[in-house]
Write a protein that holds these residues in place. Structure first.
Motif, PDB file in Angstrom:
ATOM      1  N   GLY A  91      57.425  48.177  40.810  1.00  0.00           N
ATOM      2  CA  GLY A  91      58.309  48.103  39.556  1.00  0.00           C
ATOM      3  C   GLY A  91      59.597  47.642  40.105  1.00  0.00           C
ATOM      4  N   ALA A  92      60.668  47.331  39.049  1.00  0.00           N
ATOM      5  CA  ALA A  92      61.921  46.951  39.239  1.00  0.00           C
ATOM      6  C   ALA A  92      62.691  48.190  39.844  1.00  0.00           C
ATOM      7  CB  ALA A  92      62.949  46.286  38.173  1.00  0.00           C
ATOM      8  N   ASP A  93      63.579  48.186  40.877  1.00  0.00           N
ATOM      9  CA  ASP A  93      64.609  49.125  41.291  1.00  0.00           C
ATOM     10  C   ASP A  93      65.439  49.539  40.372  1.00  0.00           C
ATOM     11  OD1 ASP A  93      62.854  49.132  43.741  1.00  0.00           O
ATOM     12  OD2 ASP A  93      64.515  47.845  44.746  1.00  0.00           O
ATOM     13  N   GLY A  94      65.788  50.921  40.336  1.00  0.00           N
ATOM     14  CA  GLY A  94      67.056  51.137  39.615  1.00  0.00           C
ATOM     15  C   GLY A  94      68.219  50.415  39.853  1.00  0.00           C
ATOM     16  N   ARG A  95      69.159  50.426  39.209  1.00  0.00           N
ATOM     17  CA  ARG A  95      70.306  49.883  39.413  1.00  0.00           C
ATOM     18  C   ARG A  95      71.524  50.445  38.815  1.00  0.00           C
ATOM     19  NH1 ARG A  95      68.203  46.923  35.024  1.00  0.00           N
ATOM     20  NH2 ARG A  95      69.435  46.327  33.464  1.00  0.00           N
ATOM     21  N   LEU A  96      72.606  49.917  39.052  1.00  0.00           N
ATOM     22  CA  LEU A  96      73.937  50.696  38.433  1.00  0.00           C
ATOM     23  C   LEU A  96      74.583  49.491  37.652  1.00  0.00           C
ATOM     24  CD1 LEU A  96      75.307  52.774  41.668  1.00  0.00           C
ATOM     25  CD2 LEU A  96      73.706  53.725  39.637  1.00  0.00           C
ATOM     26  N   VAL A 148      68.117  54.896  42.429  1.00  0.00           N
ATOM     27  CA  VAL A 148      69.208  54.759  42.972  1.00  0.00           C
ATOM     28  C   VAL A 148      69.914  56.068  42.702  1.00  0.00           C
ATOM     29  CG1 VAL A 148      70.263  53.248  41.109  1.00  0.00           C
ATOM     30  CG2 VAL A 148      71.368  52.949  43.341  1.00  0.00           C
ATOM     31  N   GLU A 149      71.102  56.288  43.576  1.00  0.00           N
ATOM     32  CA  GLU A 149      71.733  57.519  43.312  1.00  0.00           C
ATOM     33  C   GLU A 149      73.045  57.056  42.738  1.00  0.00           C
ATOM     34  OE1 GLU A 149      72.191  59.847  46.595  1.00  0.00           O
ATOM     35  OE2 GLU A 149      70.162  60.548  46.805  1.00  0.00           O
ATOM     36  N   LEU A 150      73.565  58.065  41.805  1.00  0.00           N
ATOM     37  CA  LEU A 150      74.892  57.672  41.459  1.00  0.00           C
ATOM     38  C   LEU A 150      76.128  58.037  42.265  1.00  0.00           C
ATOM     39  CD1 LEU A 150      74.461  59.370  37.816  1.00  0.00           C
ATOM     40  CD2 LEU A 150      75.010  57.091  38.198  1.00  0.00           C
ATOM     41  N   PRO A 151      76.974  57.032  42.762  1.00  0.00           N
ATOM     42  CA  PRO A 151      77.875  57.346  43.801  1.00  0.00           C
ATOM     43  C   PRO A 151      79.007  58.318  43.641  1.00  0.00           C
ATOM     44  CG  PRO A 151      78.287  55.083  42.716  1.00  0.00           C
ATOM     45  CD  PRO A 151      76.949  55.757  41.895  1.00  0.00           C
ATOM     46  N   GLN A 152      78.819  59.499  43.313  1.00  0.00           N
ATOM     47  CA  GLN A 152      79.724  60.482  42.647  1.00  0.00           C
ATOM     48  C   GLN A 152      80.842  60.767  43.666  1.00  0.00           C
ATOM     49  OE1 GLN A 152      77.970  64.203  41.282  1.00  0.00           O
ATOM     50  NE2 GLN A 152      79.983  64.760  40.456  1.00  0.00           N
ATOM     51  N   GLY A 153      82.035  60.547  43.519  1.00  0.00           N
ATOM     52  CA  GLY A 153      83.117  61.007  44.478  1.00  0.00           C
ATOM     53  C   GLY A 153      83.709  62.261  43.739  1.00  0.00           C
ATOM     54  N   GLU A 154      85.164  62.175  44.139  1.00  0.00           N
ATOM     55  CA  GLU A 154      86.116  63.382  43.720  1.00  0.00           C
ATOM     56  C   GLU A 154      86.364  63.075  42.336  1.00  0.00           C
ATOM     57  OE1 GLU A 154      89.262  64.132  46.232  1.00  0.00           O
ATOM     58  OE2 GLU A 154      88.005  64.493  47.939  1.00  0.00           O
ATOM     59  N   ASN A 155      86.569  63.965  41.290  1.00  0.00           N
ATOM     60  CA  ASN A 155      87.084  63.944  40.117  1.00  0.00           C
ATOM     61  C   ASN A 155      86.295  63.308  39.086  1.00  0.00           C
ATOM     62  OD1 ASN A 155      89.485  65.520  40.774  1.00  0.00           O
ATOM     63  ND2 ASN A 155      90.394  63.417  41.479  1.00  0.00           N
ATOM     64  N   ILE A 156      84.868  63.476  39.316  1.00  0.00           N
ATOM     65  CA  ILE A 156      83.827  62.790  38.764  1.00  0.00           C
ATOM     66  C   ILE A 156      82.851  63.602  38.156  1.00  0.00           C
ATOM     67  CG2 ILE A 156      81.970  60.973  38.843  1.00  0.00           C
ATOM     68  CD1 ILE A 156      84.543  59.518  39.062  1.00  0.00           C
ATOM     69  N   LYS A 157      82.416  63.414  36.643  1.00  0.00           N
ATOM     70  CA  LYS A 157      81.482  64.296  36.172  1.00  0.00           C
ATOM     71  C   LYS A 157      79.989  63.497  35.958  1.00  0.00           C
ATOM     72  CE  LYS A 157      83.462  65.355  32.293  1.00  0.00           C
ATOM     73  NZ  LYS A 157      83.422  66.087  31.039  1.00  0.00           N
ATOM     74  N   VAL A 158      78.912  63.853  35.975  1.00  0.00           N
ATOM     75  CA  VAL A 158      77.815  63.292  35.568  1.00  0.00           C
ATOM     76  C   VAL A 158      76.973  63.905  34.545  1.00  0.00           C
ATOM     77  CG1 VAL A 158      75.414  62.692  36.635  1.00  0.00           C
ATOM     78  CG2 VAL A 158      77.685  62.398  38.197  1.00  0.00           C
ATOM     79  N   GLU A 159      76.517  63.290  33.520  1.00  0.00           N
ATOM     80  CA  GLU A 159      75.776  63.437  32.455  1.00  0.00           C
ATOM     81  C   GLU A 159      74.492  62.787  32.387  1.00  0.00           C
ATOM     82  OE1 GLU A 159      78.042  63.602  28.764  1.00  0.00           O
ATOM     83  OE2 GLU A 159      79.451  65.158  29.703  1.00  0.00           O
ATOM     84  N   GLY A 160      73.359  63.384  32.852  1.00  0.00           N
ATOM     85  CA  GLY A 160      72.147  62.406  32.939  1.00  0.00           C
ATOM     86  C   GLY A 160      72.383  61.271  33.740  1.00  0.00           C
ATOM     87  N   ASN A 161      72.082  60.095  33.297  1.00  0.00           N
ATOM     88  CA  ASN A 161      72.436  58.477  34.034  1.00  0.00           C
ATOM     89  C   ASN A 161      73.625  58.312  33.744  1.00  0.00           C
ATOM     90  OD1 ASN A 161      69.721  58.431  35.113  1.00  0.00           O
ATOM     91  ND2 ASN A 161      69.031  58.130  33.050  1.00  0.00           N
TER      92      ASN A 161
END
Length: 617
Positions: free
Chosen positions: A233-238, A304-317
Motif C-alpha cells: 500500500g501507499a506509504d504514510g506521508r507528511l 512515517v514518524e512525525l519529526p518532533q523537535g523542541e517546543n512541539i506538541k503532538v495530538e494523534g497524527n
C-alpha cells in the motif's frame, strides 16, 4: 645463491620508473608511456612527494608502474572456470537399441548420479533396461557408448514434458522433451491436462505455450504461468503546513535590477496551537495470487514518524506549535525557536546579545558589540566592527563595515548588501549584491555576488563549491585571492595551521633576538651559560613543534589535493591582472585582463574557458 638476472629482467621488463611532482601526475605520465588508461595502471610508491608552500614541491613522487593486463586476467578466469565441469551423459536410439555414454567430470565438477541417469533412460519407456550395466557405466564414466536397453514397439517414443513450480508458487516453468524417431509430439491438450493435474490455474501464458510447441523449443525451461505478487500500500506521508525551504534565501529584484532585501520572507511566525504537520497514515495494499490460485495477504505501506523537535506538541497524527515563535526545519526535525526583537540598535542600551533563538534587530549593531543566536539573525541596517555568531542564517540589509575587526561565524547562509574589511566563516552560502572589499572569507557552500557592483576586490575568499561574481581585482589594490573547491573543514584547519606557524615563527624570532643580546653581553653577564642553555633548549622545543605543524600542513595539502570538489570560478565581466585563482591546490596568477570567463580544474591544470556560470543582472 646466484641470482638469475635474465629471469628478473624478463619479469620486470614491462615496469617503468616515473618521477613527477605528485602521485596523480606520476600515474598520468605512466599511463601515457605505457599506452593505456589510468585505471589499468598498477604501481609501487618508491618516494612520496613533499610539499612546501604555494605550489612548490621539495621532493618529487617516484613510482614503479606497470600495465594491468585485464584481457589476460579474463582469459585466465575463463580457463579456471572451464577447468571445473560436471559430468554428463548422452543417449541415442539406434534401431531398437538404447545406447548410453557417461562422461567423467573435469576438475572439481560433480559426477552424474545413477538415479538421474535411470530417470532419464526411463523417459524412453524401454521394454528392457539393464540397470546393472547402467550402474557400471556410471562408475566407469569412460566416455564409451554401450547398449543398456531395448525398445521393441513400433515407432519411436513419444515426446514428454515436465512442469516445475518455484518455491514461492509464483512461477511455473515448462520443459519439452523431443519425441523419438516416429514418436508423437506433445500438443497443447497434453500441456493443459498436465497443468490441471498439477493444479496450476492462474496466470497462464497460453500464447507462450503454443509458441514453445510450434517452435520445438526442447530442453529449455520456459515461463508459462506467473502469479501476482502482493502490492504494498501507499506509504504514510507528511503534509507540511509551513514552508520547509525558509533556510534557502530567494533574492527578488525590482525593475531596476536592485535586490529587494525588505521582503525576504526568512521568518515564518506561528502561534501556540497552530498546525504544522498533518500525518497521512499508510494504506493497505492489494492481495497477491500464486499460480495455484491461492491468495496472499496484502502488504501495508511504511508508516512515517512525525519529526518532533523542541517546543512541539503532538495530538494523534497532528503536530502543533507548543509556543509562539519562528518555525525551523533542520536536520530532519521541526522546532519552534523563540524570537528576540531589538527595536533599535545594539549598543550600550542593550549590551551584547546572547539568545538561544532567532534575533531580529530593527537598527544596526554598533562597533565593539556582539550578537550570538542559536537560530537566525536579521539586521535591518548595518554591522560594524563587532562579533556575530549564528546557528542559522544571517541577513544584513545595510551591509558589513568591519574596519579590520569584524568577525562573523555562521552555520547557515550569509546575505548582505556588501562586506568590507571583515573576517568570515560561513558554513552555508555567501550572497551579496555589491562588493566584498579587503575581506577574508571561508565559505562551505557557494559564493554568489549578483548586482551591478558585484566585485571581489582585495583579500582572500575560499568556497567549497562555485564562485560567481561580476569582476575580480582592482587597480592599485592588494592582490585578490579567489579559491574554490576546498571543503570547509579543510579550509578552516589550513587557516588555523597558518596562523599557528606564524605565531611560532614570531616566538623563534624573539628567542633569536634574545640570544644575540645575551651573546653581545656575555662578558658582563653573571649567568651567561645558564641563560644561553635555557634559550637554546626552548628554541629547539619550539622548532620541533614547528616541524610537526609543517608536516601536518603538508598532509592537509595532500588531503585537499585528493578531495577537491568539482568547482568553478565564474567571472561575468573582468578579471584584473595580479588576481590569484585557485581550485583545490592548483593555482594560477592572472597577467592580463580577461573578460567573460570560467576557470575549471582539468587534471593538474586550471583551464580558462568561456563563461558558464549563472546569469548576473
Amino acid at each position: 645463491m646466484i641470482e638469475d638476472k635474465s629471469k628478473n629482467e624478463s619479469k620486470d621488463k614491462n615496469k617503468i620508473l616515473i618521477s613527477a611532482k605528485n602521485l596523480r601526475e606520476a600515474i598520468k605520465t605512466a599511463a601515457e608511456k605505457l599506452g593505456c588508461p589510468e585505471r589499468n595502471i598498477r604501481y609501487q610508491i618508491i618516494q612520496n612527494p613533499r610539499y612546501i608552500f604555494f605550489g612548490l614541491w621539495s621532493q618529487s613522487a617516484k613510482i614503479i608502474a606497470w600495465k594491468h593486463d585485464a584481457l589476460n586476467m579474463h582469459v585466465a578466469e575463463a580457463l579456471r572456470a572451464a577447468s571445473d565441469i560436471d559430468g554428463h551423459i548422452s543417449t541415442e536410439l539406434i534401431n531398437s537399441e538404447l545406447r548410453l555414454t557417461v562422461y567423467a567430470p573435469i576438475g572439481r565438477g560433480i559426477p552424474v548420479s545413477f538415479e538421474k541417469v535411470i530417470t532419464n533412460l526411463r523417459e524412453y519407456e524401454p521394454d528392457e533396461l539393464d540397470e546393472e550395466k547402467v550402474r557400471d557405466l556410471v562408475n566407469r564414466a569412460d566416455g564409451k557408448s554401450e547398449t543398456v536397453g531395448r525398445i521393441s514397439k513400433s515407432g519411436g517414443r513419444d515426446g514428454t514434458f515436465s512442469i516445475d513450480v518455484s518455491k514461492d508458487g509464483m512461477e511455473a516453468y515448462l520443459t519439452l522433451f523431443p519425441p523419438g524417431k516416429g514418436g508423437r509430439k506433445i500438443d497443447l491438450e497434453d500441456i493443459i491436462k498436465g497443468l490441471v493435474r498439477e493444479g496450476i490455474v492462474y496466470g497462464l501464458k497460453e500464447d507462450i505455450i503454443k509458441w514453445a510447441i510450434s517452435e520445438n523449443r526442447y530442453n529449455e525451461s520456459i515461463l508459462i504461468a506467473e502469479g501476482n505478487s502482493p502490492v504494498p500500500g501507499a506509504d504514510g506521508r507528511l503534509e507540511f503546513k509551513f514552508r520547509k525551504d525558509l533556510h534557502i534565501i530567494k533574492l527578488k529584484e525590482d525593475e531596476k535590477g536592485r535586490v529587494d532585501y525588505k521582503n525576504l520572507e526568512l521568518i515564518e511566525m506561528v502561534k501556540a496551537g497552530d498546525i504544522l504537520i498533518e500525518r497521512i497514515p499508510s494504506e493497505l495494499g492489494e492481495a497477491g495470487k500464486n499460480v495455484y490460485g491461492k491468495e496472499s495477504l496484502p502488504l501495508s505501506g511504511k508508516d512515517v514518524e512525525l519529526p518532533q523537535g523542541e517546543n512541539i506538541k503532538v495530538e494523534g497524527n497532528t503536530m502543533l506549535a507548543g509556543i509562539e515563535g519562528h518555525v525551523i526545519w533542520s536536520t530532519g526535525k521541526v522546532t519552534i525557536s523563540p524570537v528576540y526583537y531589538v527595536k533599535g540598535d545594539v549598543n550600550y542600551s542593550t549590551g551584547n546579545i546572547d539568545f538561544n533563538g532567532t534575533v531580529c534587530i530593527d537598527g544596526l549593531v554598533e562597533d565593539s558589540f556582539s550578537v550570538k543566536a542559536g537560530g537566525s539573525i536579521i539586521v535591518k541596517k548595518s554591522i560594524g566592527k563587532c562579533k556575530i555568531s549564528a546557528g542559522g542564517n544571517v541577513t544584513v540589509l545595510g551591509g558589513i563595515l568591519g574596519r579590520q575587526e569584524a568577525e562573523i561565524d555562521i552555520d547557515g547562509d550569509l546575505v548582505a548588501l556588501f562586506i568590507e574589511n571583515a573576517k568570515l566563516k560561513v558554513k552555508g552560502n555567501l550572497i551579496t549584491s555589491e562588493m566584498i572589499l579587503h575581506s577574508n572569507a571561508i565559505v562551505g557552500g557557494e559564493i554568489f555576488l549578483n548586482g551591478v557592483r558585484a566585485a571581489l576586490v582585495g583579500g582572500s575568499v575560499t568556497a567549497g563549491r562555485d564562485i560567481t561574481v561580476r569582476s575580480i581585482g582592482g587597480e592599485g589594490t592588494s592582490r585578490t585571492s579567489v579559491r574554490a573547491g576546498v571543503k570547509y573543514k579543510y579550509a578552516v584547519k589550513q587557516l588555523e595551521l597558518k596562523e599557528e606557524m606564524a605565531r611560532i615563527d614570531s616566538i623563534i624570532e624573539k628567542i633569536d633576538t634574545a640570544i644575540k643580546q645575551v651573546e653581545s653581553n656575555k662578558e658582563t653577564s653573571s649567568d651567561y651559560v645558564n641563560t644561553m642553555k635555557q634559550l637554546i633548549t626552548r628554541k629547539n622545543q619550539i622548532q620541533l613543534h614547528l616541524k610537526a605543524l609543517r608536516e601536518e600542513s603538508r598532509t592537509l595539502e595532500n588531503e585537499i589535493d585528493l578531495n577537491s570538489a568539482h568547482a568553478s570560478i565564474n567571472v561575468y565581466e573582468l578579471v584584473m591582472p595580479g588576481t590569484k585563482i585557485e581550485i583545490g591546490n592548483t593555482s594560477m596568477v592572472i597577467s592580463n585582463n580577461i573578460k567573460y570567463v570560467t576557470f575549471k580544474k582539468l587534471g593538474v591544470k586550471i583551464n580558462v574557458m568561456p563563461y558558464e556560470g549563472k546569469s548576473i543582472e
